[in-house]
Design an enzyme around this catalytic site. Structure first.
Site, PDB file in Angstrom:
ATOM      1  N   GLY A  31       0.829  -1.199   0.000  1.00 18.50           N
ATOM      2  CA  GLY A  31       0.000   0.000   0.000  1.00 18.50           C
ATOM      3  C   GLY A  31       0.859   1.242   0.000  1.00 18.50           C
ATOM      4  N   GLU A  32       0.273   2.354  -0.407  1.00 20.73           N
ATOM      5  CA  GLU A  32       0.984   3.617  -0.501  1.00 20.73           C
ATOM      6  C   GLU A  32       0.139   4.724   0.102  1.00 20.73           C
ATOM      7  OE1 GLU A  32       3.242   3.153  -4.724  1.00 20.73           O
ATOM      8  OE2 GLU A  32       1.053   2.979  -4.757  1.00 20.73           O
ATOM      9  N   ALA A  34       0.361   9.170   1.635  1.00 17.07           N
ATOM     10  CA  ALA A  34       0.994  10.468   1.439  1.00 17.07           C
ATOM     11  C   ALA A  34       2.357  10.552   2.111  1.00 17.07           C
ATOM     12  CB  ALA A  34       0.071  11.564   1.974  1.00 17.07           C
ATOM     13  N   PHE A  35       2.569   9.754   3.164  1.00 21.57           N
ATOM     14  CA  PHE A  35       3.798   9.885   3.938  1.00 21.57           C
ATOM     15  C   PHE A  35       4.678   8.642   3.880  1.00 21.57           C
ATOM     16  CE2 PHE A  35       0.773  12.860   5.691  1.00 21.57           C
ATOM     17  CZ  PHE A  35       1.518  14.020   5.790  1.00 21.57           C
ATOM     18  N   GLY A  36       4.336   7.678   3.045  1.00 15.83           N
ATOM     19  CA  GLY A  36       5.167   6.487   2.983  1.00 15.83           C
ATOM     20  C   GLY A  36       4.471   5.349   2.290  1.00 15.83           C
ATOM     21  N   GLU A  37       4.951   4.146   2.570  1.00 14.86           N
ATOM     22  CA  GLU A  37       4.390   2.963   1.937  1.00 14.86           C
ATOM     23  C   GLU A  37       4.510   1.775   2.875  1.00 14.86           C
ATOM     24  OE1 GLU A  37       6.631   2.231  -1.616  1.00 14.86           O
ATOM     25  OE2 GLU A  37       8.567   2.524  -0.620  1.00 14.86           O
ATOM     26  N   ASP A 150      -9.995   4.470  15.474  1.00 17.35           N
ATOM     27  CA  ASP A 150     -10.190   4.442  14.016  1.00 17.35           C
ATOM     28  C   ASP A 150     -10.594   3.042  13.560  1.00 17.35           C
ATOM     29  OD1 ASP A 150     -10.378   5.558  11.504  1.00 17.35           O
ATOM     30  OD2 ASP A 150      -8.262   5.277  11.017  1.00 17.35           O
TER      31      ASP A 150
END
Length: 503
Positions: A31-32, A34-37, A150
């Site tokens: 998965g990818e 905004a701040f990494g993967e 969450d």
């Protein structure tokens, strides 16, 4: 990526010693964000030892951002110290000047939302089966003074034997210290699943917000839809539920009376009357015997009433290192999947980073199995070029945004949801053009993603064929769709064992 250092952190004792990255091999991206993967990695000396690595870019990030990564690590390490079958286990953490790396247990069965059919949901027996595991996991987390904040289907991972695991502690916090509970005030979470007191920006108790979210997850499992966009006075559907005037409307009319009675206790705006974990476990619907669940794996496993189950575990993590403020459904990672293969789980980072090369056929194997478990794919009888054009046209006619990314890949978007569409030529079917069209959610709510997929699929129905399943089966892969069988149980194709859910 350079070798990771072990600079001083609050968790320095738990951080793995310096190890060169060449000691493990990246199999594929899970998965990818905004701040990494999130990457699936294996020990290069023993490719059967696998884990999920959450790689977070900290370059030019604030101290608060980095502190929140450490907090996520420490909280998940706290619950991993004892461990529970229904909670993803933290293995360790490393860092260098540019990245933080969190190593987590790898689950090979997908996300819960993969099992939820839009507008239909799933059978009550499977909904209860997964809900019981969610409640057991939440009880364990809360007993360890942590609240998740969450809970949603994208953060609930599955193993190949349908063991549910709570993941992604990016919004978690301590709600109790030395037996003294504190009120929380950070508005965070994913709006459709968030409790009203959290949406309103009020101070709130920790455990009840997780209980509320678990109720919304159950509604999604039973009906295949979310009851409202936001639990606030501005939502007509929410106010109809609170005032008890909308029970003859969707989604409530799809839910039987016994389940609805329990949901009334869980999804209530009165926090002092909201059901506790113990009250949920004593509820008649929770304890009702729907039958048995068939799984595709080894030995029979028993479900015990209100007890934690002793089921062999396995995960992936999601890219949400930051402490996110209240938001619409955000990007989450998709799991790589493997059937008929059980990865060993390293107990600490050193066990993982001992490592030669994994055969590239392994990567292809994971890619194919990933398609199988998601079930958001179809096969068409047109060649790859015309298929590409038809998918783009169908998406545009559905009102979605379409952008070309690279050869035979499209990014399709609608509001906050985006999906990647990839095309694969099925080359081993001679003299017949056959193309596999695979859809992967890259951002947004999983249920809405599935509705988008179904819209595109329905617009292409005249070209769809069944050869895709035969092609995957010939390669040793079989779609694993749960089915109702005699006596109200659930059957999974080629099942060799069962989990008894008698209570």
């Amino acid at each position: 990526m350079s070798a990771a250092s072990t600079t001083s952190t609050p968790a320095a004792a738990a951080v793995a010693p310096q190890q060169p990255e060449s000691l493990y091999r990246v199999v594929q991206t899970l998965g990818e964000g905004a701040f990494g993967e999130v990457l699936l990695i294996v020990n290069t000396k023993n490719p059967e030892v696998a884990a999920a690595m959450k790689k977070i870019n900290i370059a030019n990030k604030s101290k608060d951002f980095i502190d929140n990564i450490r907090k996520e690590y420490l909280l998940q390490k706290r619950v991993s110290a004892v461990g529970h079958d229904n909670v993803i286990r933290m293995i360790g953490m490393r860092n260098d000047p540019q990245f933080y790396y969190l190593f987590l247990e790898y689950a090979d069965g997908g996300e819960l939302f993969d099992k939820i059919e839009p507008d239909c949901g799933m059978s009550p027996v499977f909904a209860q089966f997964y809900f019981k595991q969610l409640i057991c996991g939440l009880k364990f987390i809360h007993d360890n003074d942590v609240v998740h904040r969450d809970i949603k289907p994208e953060n609930l991972l599955l193993t190949g034997t349908h063991v549910l695991k709570i993941s992604d502690f990016g919004m978690a916090t301590l709600y109790r210290n030395k037996g003294e509970e504190r009120l929380l005030d950070l508005s965070c979470g994913t709006i459709p699943y968030a409790a009203p007191e959290l949406c309103a920006g009020k101070k709130y108790r920790g455990p009840p917000v997780d209980v509320w979210s678990s109720g919304i997850v159950l509604i999604a499992m039973l009906t295949g839809e979310l009851p409202w966009d936001r639990a606030s006075d501005a939502s007509q559907s929410y106010m109809g539920w609170i005032s008890n005037t909308s029970l003859d409307e969707r989604p409530w009319k799809k839910i039987d009376v016994r389940a609805l009675c329990m949901l009334r206790k869980i999804v209530t705006d009165k926090t002092d009357k909201r059901a506790t974990i113990e009250q949920i476990q004593a509820d008649p619907w929770y304890q009702h015997n729907f039958g048995q669940v068939e799984t595709p794996n080894g030995r029979p496993l028993k479900r015990a009433r209100n007890n934690d189950e002793n089921i062999t575990c396995t995960q992936q993590a999601e890219c949400s290192a930051k402490r996110r403020h209240l938001e619409t459904p955000n990007e989450k990672s998709t799991l790589a999947e493997r059937q008929n293969a059980s990865f060993s789980q390293p107990t600490k980072t050193e066990d993982l980073l001992l490592t030669q090369h994994i055969d590239m056929s392994q990567t292809n194997s994971n890619l194919l199995q990933r398609m199988v478990c998601r079930m958001t794919r179809f096969c068409v009888v047109t060649d790859i070029r015309s298929t590409y054009q038809k998918v783009a046209r169908a998406s545009e006619h559905a009102g979605f945004g379409v952008r070309e990314t690279d050869d035979y890949r499209l990014l399709v978007t609608w509001r906050e949801v985006s999906m990647m569409v990839s095309l694969y030529t099925m080359g081993d079917i001679p003299d017949k053009p056959r193309v596999m069209v695979d859809f992967r959610r890259s951002r947004g709510d999983g249920i809405q993603f599935k509705k988008m997929f179904m819209d595109v699929r329905n617009r292409m129905h005249e070209w769809i064929c069944t050869d895709g399943n035969n092609w995957l089966a010939n390669l040793g892969y079989v779609p694993r769709n749960p089915q109702i069988v005699n006596g109200g149980g659930v059957n999974v194709e080629h099942s060799a064992s069962s989990i008894n859910v008698d209570v």
